[in-house]
Write an enzyme that holds these catalytic residues in place. Structure first.
Site, mmCIF file in Angstrom:
data_model
loop_
_atom_site.group_PDB
_atom_site.id
_atom_site.type_symbol
_atom_site.label_atom_id
_atom_site.label_comp_id
_atom_site.label_asym_id
_atom_site.label_seq_id
_atom_site.Cartn_x
_atom_site.Cartn_y
_atom_site.Cartn_z
ATOM 1 N N THR A 91 35.087 4.572 46.144
ATOM 2 C CA THR A 91 33.935 5.339 45.654
ATOM 3 C C THR A 91 32.868 4.374 45.168
ATOM 4 O O THR A 91 33.179 3.244 44.779
ATOM 5 C CB THR A 91 34.327 6.281 44.484
ATOM 6 O OG1 THR A 91 33.182 7.041 44.092
ATOM 7 C CG2 THR A 91 34.824 5.522 43.268
ATOM 8 N N ASN A 113 30.778 5.788 42.967
ATOM 9 C CA ASN A 113 30.390 6.582 41.812
ATOM 10 C C ASN A 113 31.020 5.990 40.530
ATOM 11 O O ASN A 113 32.232 6.081 40.314
ATOM 12 C CB ASN A 113 30.880 8.023 42.054
ATOM 13 C CG ASN A 113 30.474 8.959 40.945
ATOM 14 O OD1 ASN A 113 30.447 8.581 39.781
ATOM 15 N ND2 ASN A 113 30.176 10.188 41.313
ATOM 16 N N ALA A 114 30.174 5.365 39.700
ATOM 17 C CA ALA A 114 30.672 4.684 38.497
ATOM 18 C C ALA A 114 31.360 5.664 37.550
ATOM 19 O O ALA A 114 32.335 5.317 36.877
ATOM 20 C CB ALA A 114 29.523 3.987 37.784
ATOM 21 N N ASP A 135 38.461 14.379 47.851
ATOM 22 C CA ASP A 135 37.511 15.360 48.369
ATOM 23 C C ASP A 135 37.626 16.592 47.483
ATOM 24 O O ASP A 135 38.720 16.935 47.031
ATOM 25 C CB ASP A 135 37.815 15.715 49.830
ATOM 26 C CG ASP A 135 36.609 16.387 50.478
ATOM 27 O OD1 ASP A 135 35.482 15.918 50.268
ATOM 28 O OD2 ASP A 135 36.785 17.398 51.180
ATOM 29 N N PHE A 138 27.932 18.661 36.415
ATOM 30 C CA PHE A 138 27.151 18.440 37.630
ATOM 31 C C PHE A 138 27.520 19.543 38.628
ATOM 32 O O PHE A 138 28.365 20.401 38.348
ATOM 33 C CB PHE A 138 27.440 17.053 38.235
ATOM 34 C CG PHE A 138 28.806 16.950 38.882
ATOM 35 C CD1 PHE A 138 29.938 16.820 38.105
ATOM 36 C CD2 PHE A 138 28.959 17.019 40.266
ATOM 37 C CE1 PHE A 138 31.195 16.744 38.691
ATOM 38 C CE2 PHE A 138 30.216 16.941 40.863
ATOM 39 C CZ PHE A 138 31.335 16.804 40.065
ATOM 40 N N GLY A 139 26.875 19.513 39.781
ATOM 41 C CA GLY A 139 27.216 20.441 40.860
ATOM 42 C C GLY A 139 27.186 21.898 40.407
ATOM 43 O O GLY A 139 26.223 22.357 39.778
ATOM 44 N N TYR A 140 28.255 22.627 40.679
ATOM 45 C CA TYR A 140 28.330 24.063 40.381
ATOM 46 C C TYR A 140 28.807 24.352 38.947
ATOM 47 O O TYR A 140 29.038 25.522 38.603
ATOM 48 C CB TYR A 140 29.268 24.751 41.382
ATOM 49 C CG TYR A 140 28.826 24.624 42.822
ATOM 50 C CD1 TYR A 140 27.907 25.523 43.378
ATOM 51 C CD2 TYR A 140 29.314 23.613 43.650
ATOM 52 C CE1 TYR A 140 27.493 25.410 44.699
ATOM 53 C CE2 TYR A 140 28.910 23.483 44.963
ATOM 54 C CZ TYR A 140 28.004 24.384 45.483
ATOM 55 O OH TYR A 140 27.591 24.260 46.789
HETATM 56 P P1 IMP Z 1 32.653 15.366 46.398
HETATM 57 O O1 IMP Z 1 34.103 15.584 46.569
HETATM 58 O O2 IMP Z 1 32.327 14.390 45.305
HETATM 59 O O3 IMP Z 1 31.971 15.075 47.689
HETATM 60 O O4 IMP Z 1 32.054 16.760 45.874
HETATM 61 C C1 IMP Z 1 31.786 17.822 46.728
HETATM 62 C C2 IMP Z 1 30.878 18.836 46.062
HETATM 63 O O5 IMP Z 1 31.664 19.829 45.438
HETATM 64 C C3 IMP Z 1 29.957 18.293 44.971
HETATM 65 O O6 IMP Z 1 28.753 17.843 45.507
HETATM 66 C C4 IMP Z 1 29.766 19.517 44.106
HETATM 67 O O7 IMP Z 1 28.758 20.332 44.639
HETATM 68 C C5 IMP Z 1 31.089 20.244 44.245
HETATM 69 N N1 IMP Z 1 31.996 19.858 43.154
HETATM 70 C C6 IMP Z 1 33.136 19.157 43.247
HETATM 71 N N2 IMP Z 1 33.715 19.002 42.051
HETATM 72 C C7 IMP Z 1 32.896 19.598 41.170
HETATM 73 C C8 IMP Z 1 32.945 19.754 39.743
HETATM 74 O O8 IMP Z 1 33.841 19.268 39.035
HETATM 75 N N3 IMP Z 1 31.909 20.433 39.215
HETATM 76 C C9 IMP Z 1 30.900 20.965 39.932
HETATM 77 N N4 IMP Z 1 30.793 20.841 41.245
HETATM 78 C C10 IMP Z 1 31.800 20.156 41.869
#
Ligand code: IMP
Length: 206
Positions: free
Chosen positions: A7, A9-10, A70, A161-163
């Site tokens: 990764t 991502n720090a 993932d 972050f994200g959702y």
């Molecule tokens: P990745 O596995 O880091 O590629 O994450 C995939 C996507 O899933 C992210 O860009 C978020 O949109 C969503 N996601 C994964 N884990 C989380 C979480 O813990 N919180 C919020 N969104 C998440």
């Protein structure tokens, strides 16, 4: 035992390292990760995509145990969507993304739009995280963690972050964006998968 993480991502690296230290596992970053070829994440499942990444990147660290992950959100009323497409959900329906909007905001807006007519009782879903460990291009183990929740009608909380702001976790009465980092690690899909992996390292250690 030592695990090398694929990764850049720090934040992820810090989280993994803190949890792993408790188990006596050293966590290192995969050298030159950003300059390595990107894995093609075209698998139908989180397991398939995590495996693609760990197997690809383990070739760049011979003999090392290499970890890739993932993750995403699966909403029941949407047949498991956005699922493996969670990161690029809105980008796949480009007309809903307006210029200057950030990716997380666009994804959340699309999710709310898709669930506009869905009643509260049907707004269930789960975050999923799959961790895959590989050595020299072959997966040796994988671990799935899940966190079950309900999709809110509007964002709540300023963290995460994200959702996270749309994901309500009934057991704590808060959205994931309202949790401290420690609370989230204790109940999240990522924390659950990580603990499974660390228990595995304990059983594999001489
Ligand atoms: P990745 O596995 O880091 O590629 O994450 C995939 C996507 O899933 C992210 O860009 C978020 O949109 C969503 N996601 C994964 N884990 C989380 C979480 O813990 N919180 C919020 N969104 C998440």
């Amino acid at each position: 035992m030592r695990i090398v993480i694929a990764t850049s991502n720090a934040g992820k690296l810090r989280d993994f390292a803190a949890a792993a230290a408790v188990y006596g596992v050293d966590i290192a970053a995969l050298a030159h990760f950003k300059s390595l070829p990107e894995a093609v994440e075209d698998g139908a499942t989180f397991e398939a995509n995590a495996r693609k990444k760990s197997e690809l990147y383990s070739r760049y660290a011979p003999g090392e145990l290499v970890l890739a992950d993932d993750s995403g959100l699966a909403v029941d009323a949407l047949g498991g969507a956005p699922g493996v497409y969670s990161a690029r959900y809105a980008a796949m329906e480009a007309e809903t993304v307006t210029a200057g909007e950030d990716v997380d905001a666009a994804n959340n807006a699309l999710l709310l739009c898709k669930l506009a007519d869905v009643a509260d009782a049907e707004r269930t879903g789960r975050f999923v995280c799959v961790l895959s460990l590989a050595v020299d291009g072959r997966e040796v183990a994988s671990f799935r963690g899940e966190a079950k929740g309900v999709i809110l009608h509007e964002a709540r909380g300023g963290g995460g972050f994200g959702y996270d702001p749309l994901f309500y976790f009934p057991a704590l009465g808060k959205s994931f964006a309202e949790l401290t980092a420690e609370e989230k690690a204790a109940v999240s899909h990522r924390g659950a998968a990580l603990r499974k992996m660390l228990e595995w390292t304990r059983s594999e250690s001489p």
